[in-house]
Design a protein around this motif. Sequence first.
Motif, PDB file in Angstrom:
ATOM      1  N   ASP A 104       0.902  -1.256   0.241  1.00 44.96           N
ATOM      2  CA  ASP A 104      -0.280  -0.190   0.219  1.00 44.96           C
ATOM      3  C   ASP A 104       0.870   0.802  -0.168  1.00 44.96           C
ATOM      4  O   ASP A 104       0.171   2.055  -0.128  1.00 44.96           O
ATOM      5  CB  ASP A 104      -1.046   0.079   1.296  1.00 44.96           C
ATOM      6  N   ASP A 105       2.456   1.366   0.302  1.00 41.83           N
ATOM      7  CA  ASP A 105       3.329   2.112   0.351  1.00 41.83           C
ATOM      8  C   ASP A 105       4.340   1.368  -0.470  1.00 41.83           C
ATOM      9  O   ASP A 105       4.918   0.680  -0.113  1.00 41.83           O
ATOM     10  CB  ASP A 105       3.219   2.480   1.220  1.00 41.83           C
ATOM     11  N   ALA A 106       5.382   3.081  -1.276  1.00 37.86           N
ATOM     12  CA  ALA A 106       6.227   2.291  -2.051  1.00 37.86           C
ATOM     13  C   ALA A 106       7.247   2.325  -0.788  1.00 37.86           C
ATOM     14  O   ALA A 106       8.665   1.336  -0.761  1.00 37.86           O
ATOM     15  CB  ALA A 106       6.567   3.410  -2.862  1.00 37.86           C
ATOM     16  N   VAL A 155       8.279  -3.880   0.246  1.00 39.86           N
ATOM     17  CA  VAL A 155       7.939  -3.268  -1.040  1.00 39.86           C
ATOM     18  C   VAL A 155       9.776  -2.944  -0.847  1.00 39.86           C
ATOM     19  O   VAL A 155      10.205  -3.210  -2.223  1.00 39.86           O
ATOM     20  CB  VAL A 155       7.382  -2.497  -1.268  1.00 39.86           C
ATOM     21  N   GLU A 156      10.779  -2.623  -0.352  1.00 39.40           N
ATOM     22  CA  GLU A 156      11.284  -1.872  -0.237  1.00 39.40           C
ATOM     23  C   GLU A 156      12.876  -3.673   0.054  1.00 39.40           C
ATOM     24  O   GLU A 156      13.431  -3.379  -1.209  1.00 39.40           O
ATOM     25  CB  GLU A 156      12.369  -1.029   1.356  1.00 39.40           C
ATOM     26  N   VAL A 183       2.689  -3.726  -7.168  1.00 35.14           N
ATOM     27  CA  VAL A 183       1.231  -2.871  -7.187  1.00 35.14           C
ATOM     28  C   VAL A 183       1.427  -2.649  -6.466  1.00 35.14           C
ATOM     29  O   VAL A 183       1.162  -3.316  -5.798  1.00 35.14           O
ATOM     30  CB  VAL A 183       0.792  -4.911  -7.757  1.00 35.14           C
ATOM     31  N   LEU A 184       0.800  -1.714  -6.221  1.00 39.72           N
ATOM     32  CA  LEU A 184       0.579  -0.535  -4.942  1.00 39.72           C
ATOM     33  C   LEU A 184      -0.805  -0.213  -5.008  1.00 39.72           C
ATOM     34  O   LEU A 184      -1.601   0.037  -6.551  1.00 39.72           O
ATOM     35  CB  LEU A 184       1.330   0.976  -4.691  1.00 39.72           C
ATOM     36  N   PHE A 185      -1.847   0.016  -4.129  1.00 45.64           N
ATOM     37  CA  PHE A 185      -2.656  -0.119  -4.147  1.00 45.64           C
ATOM     38  C   PHE A 185      -3.469   0.693  -3.291  1.00 45.64           C
ATOM     39  O   PHE A 185      -3.122   1.029  -1.661  1.00 45.64           O
ATOM     40  CB  PHE A 185      -3.343  -1.424  -3.721  1.00 45.64           C
ATOM     41  N   SER A 186      -4.267   1.699  -2.673  1.00 45.27           N
ATOM     42  CA  SER A 186      -4.818   2.834  -2.379  1.00 45.27           C
ATOM     43  C   SER A 186      -5.745   2.007  -1.062  1.00 45.27           C
ATOM     44  O   SER A 186      -6.174   0.531  -1.293  1.00 45.27           O
ATOM     45  CB  SER A 186      -5.674   3.567  -2.589  1.00 45.27           C
ATOM     46  N   PHE A 187      -5.936   2.237  -0.007  1.00 45.39           N
ATOM     47  CA  PHE A 187      -6.663   1.935   0.947  1.00 45.39           C
ATOM     48  C   PHE A 187      -8.249   1.815   0.572  1.00 45.39           C
ATOM     49  O   PHE A 187      -9.111   0.665   0.814  1.00 45.39           O
ATOM     50  CB  PHE A 187      -7.141   2.989   2.246  1.00 45.39           C
ATOM     51  N   GLU A 188      -9.499   2.555   0.216  1.00 45.37           N
ATOM     52  CA  GLU A 188     -10.124   2.070  -1.078  1.00 45.37           C
ATOM     53  C   GLU A 188     -10.657   1.604  -2.452  1.00 45.37           C
ATOM     54  O   GLU A 188     -11.426   0.481  -1.785  1.00 45.37           O
ATOM     55  CB  GLU A 188     -10.317   3.504  -1.348  1.00 45.37           C
ATOM     56  N   LEU A 230      -5.345  -9.345  -4.622  1.00 45.52           N
ATOM     57  CA  LEU A 230      -4.688  -7.775  -5.923  1.00 45.52           C
ATOM     58  C   LEU A 230      -3.752  -7.749  -6.283  1.00 45.52           C
ATOM     59  O   LEU A 230      -3.686  -7.960  -7.691  1.00 45.52           O
ATOM     60  CB  LEU A 230      -4.827  -6.494  -4.858  1.00 45.52           C
ATOM     61  N   LEU A 231      -2.646  -8.238  -5.893  1.00 51.95           N
ATOM     62  CA  LEU A 231      -1.838  -9.088  -6.840  1.00 51.95           C
ATOM     63  C   LEU A 231      -1.287  -9.842  -7.753  1.00 51.95           C
ATOM     64  O   LEU A 231      -1.003  -9.341  -8.699  1.00 51.95           O
ATOM     65  CB  LEU A 231       0.008  -9.338  -5.591  1.00 51.95           C
ATOM     66  N   PHE A 232      -2.452 -11.052  -7.397  1.00 53.19           N
ATOM     67  CA  PHE A 232      -2.404 -11.585  -8.493  1.00 53.19           C
ATOM     68  C   PHE A 232      -3.395 -11.276 -10.011  1.00 53.19           C
ATOM     69  O   PHE A 232      -3.468 -11.949 -10.843  1.00 53.19           O
ATOM     70  CB  PHE A 232      -2.503 -12.902  -7.789  1.00 53.19           C
TER      71      PHE A 232
END
Length: 160
Positions: free
Chosen positions: A88-90, A95-96, A112-117, A141-143
Amino acid sequence: MLSRDRALGEDLHIRAHRIAPPPAAGSPETIEAAEQELETLLEAALRSHRMGDVPLCLTLSGGLDSTCWRWCSGNRRGRAWLSYVAGDDAEHVDVERARRMASLLGFEHRAVLFSFEEYLAAIPATILASESFTDSVPQYLLFQAIGRDFRVALNGEGAG
């Protein structure tokens, strides 16, 4: 298993593949023997997933499981590998770490970054696809993103 994703109006084909544990054997006598055994087992697992003639990608978090997959698959058959991570955050630690590991191993890498919404919106589809109430929304969401380009993804999630 075939399930209908009502939220997206798409058919999903979900199959779980498990590798049977190797036959019980004595512990390796040396570190070198243990390393060789680990490499042999990882290569056998990788071969079992590469029976088809389709492109593969990898998921990783930067943890041990996915890093082992990447190390084992890295220089095999001259193939360049593409890896993915969800977050959800780079700046998130997973992610790092995944980005850093991909860089060290010379692999192309996508986050693959996604928001809370987006996370909240994916909950019904995730429950329908997994047929359970689990915290697998990031994996879903990733797949979903990976599925746009690949039919097979190797994943170390939960292997340890």
